[in-house]
Enzyme design. Sequence first.
Site, PDB file in Angstrom:
ATOM      1  N   LYS A  65       0.725  -1.165   0.292  1.00  0.00           N
ATOM      2  CA  LYS A  65       0.218  -0.016   0.201  1.00  0.00           C
ATOM      3  C   LYS A  65       0.848   1.138   0.009  1.00  0.00           C
ATOM      4  CE  LYS A  65      -4.420  -1.284   2.462  1.00  0.00           C
ATOM      5  NZ  LYS A  65      -5.392  -0.688   1.204  1.00  0.00           N
ATOM      6  N   LYS A 132     -19.329 -12.881  -1.354  1.00  0.00           N
ATOM      7  CA  LYS A 132     -19.895 -11.855  -0.816  1.00  0.00           C
ATOM      8  C   LYS A 132     -21.200 -11.205  -1.492  1.00  0.00           C
ATOM      9  CE  LYS A 132     -15.401  -9.192   0.420  1.00  0.00           C
ATOM     10  NZ  LYS A 132     -14.859  -8.212   0.330  1.00  0.00           N
ATOM     11  N   GLU A 159      -1.156 -10.242   3.400  1.00  0.00           N
ATOM     12  CA  GLU A 159      -2.558 -10.827   3.055  1.00  0.00           C
ATOM     13  C   GLU A 159      -2.515 -11.438   1.813  1.00  0.00           C
ATOM     14  OE1 GLU A 159      -6.912  -9.145   2.357  1.00  0.00           O
ATOM     15  OE2 GLU A 159      -5.611  -8.329   1.006  1.00  0.00           O
ATOM     16  N   ASN A 168     -10.719 -13.704 -10.770  1.00  0.00           N
ATOM     17  CA  ASN A 168      -9.981 -12.420 -11.039  1.00  0.00           C
ATOM     18  C   ASN A 168     -10.362 -11.554 -12.065  1.00  0.00           C
ATOM     19  OD1 ASN A 168      -7.582 -11.051 -10.086  1.00  0.00           O
ATOM     20  ND2 ASN A 168      -7.006 -11.358 -12.248  1.00  0.00           N
ATOM     21  N   ALA A 171     -13.561 -10.023 -10.771  1.00  0.00           N
ATOM     22  CA  ALA A 171     -13.451  -9.054  -9.823  1.00  0.00           C
ATOM     23  C   ALA A 171     -12.569  -7.839 -10.327  1.00  0.00           C
ATOM     24  CB  ALA A 171     -12.277  -9.747  -8.885  1.00  0.00           C
ATOM     25  N   GLU A 174     -15.462  -5.792 -11.540  1.00  0.00           N
ATOM     26  CA  GLU A 174     -16.211  -5.204 -10.302  1.00  0.00           C
ATOM     27  C   GLU A 174     -15.403  -4.027  -9.678  1.00  0.00           C
ATOM     28  OE1 GLU A 174     -18.016  -4.334  -6.716  1.00  0.00           O
ATOM     29  OE2 GLU A 174     -15.857  -5.166  -6.877  1.00  0.00           O
TER      30      GLU A 174
END
Length: 220
Positions: A65, A132, A159, A168, A171, A174
């Site tokens: 990040k 989800k 993670e 993938n 995702a 999305e």
Amino acid sequence: MTEQNLPVKFPNDPTSLKALDNFRTLMLNYRSAVQVVETKIHYLDQEYQIQHGHTLVDSLQSRIKSPESILEKAQRKHLDFNFESLPEQMHDIAGIRIIVRFEDDILAMERRLEKQPDIKVLKRKDYVAKPKPNGYRSLHLILAVPVYLSAGVQAVTVEVQIRTIAMNFWASLEHELSYKKNVRHQDELRRELIAKAELVHQLDQDMNGIKNQIRAEENQ
């Protein structure tokens, strides 16, 4: 990564300089942890190929990040921006995404990672078995990874997401829809993506079944 991009902006303040050094050390620890996990994944994949004649990993992605993203999430989640407590509160500063071809490969890779004696699985979220509400599917693992420092060994969290190529693909689209502004008919497109998630899941299962049949007949 430049000093201007870091969340510490007072180079003449000794306290800020110390914070800057602490932040750089923190980022170095995360980069080292990612390298440790990536090396293990490459080795496990090569070992699997020797044993079974085909690979587990289709592709591998990693990221740390940015300082801005860390600060934004800390503020959004009302976390203390403290270099000692932040790693305990934010487990996705370092991330690795493992893309596999078939659903069976997700658990196969997970089993190999959790057998590593120097890695500990801290948390597991199975969004493959229980997706989800928006249709997202992936297996998420939070790993404690040893990083060897001059002062000793430190456990750093990484993670790991494991998903199929089809998961993938879905995702990625999305994520693009979620972060794009001024998209017309966004609600309609979101409903369509939820419906397509079921089709992607069915395709994954069908392809997994065909793969199992091919390999079963090959081994006869």
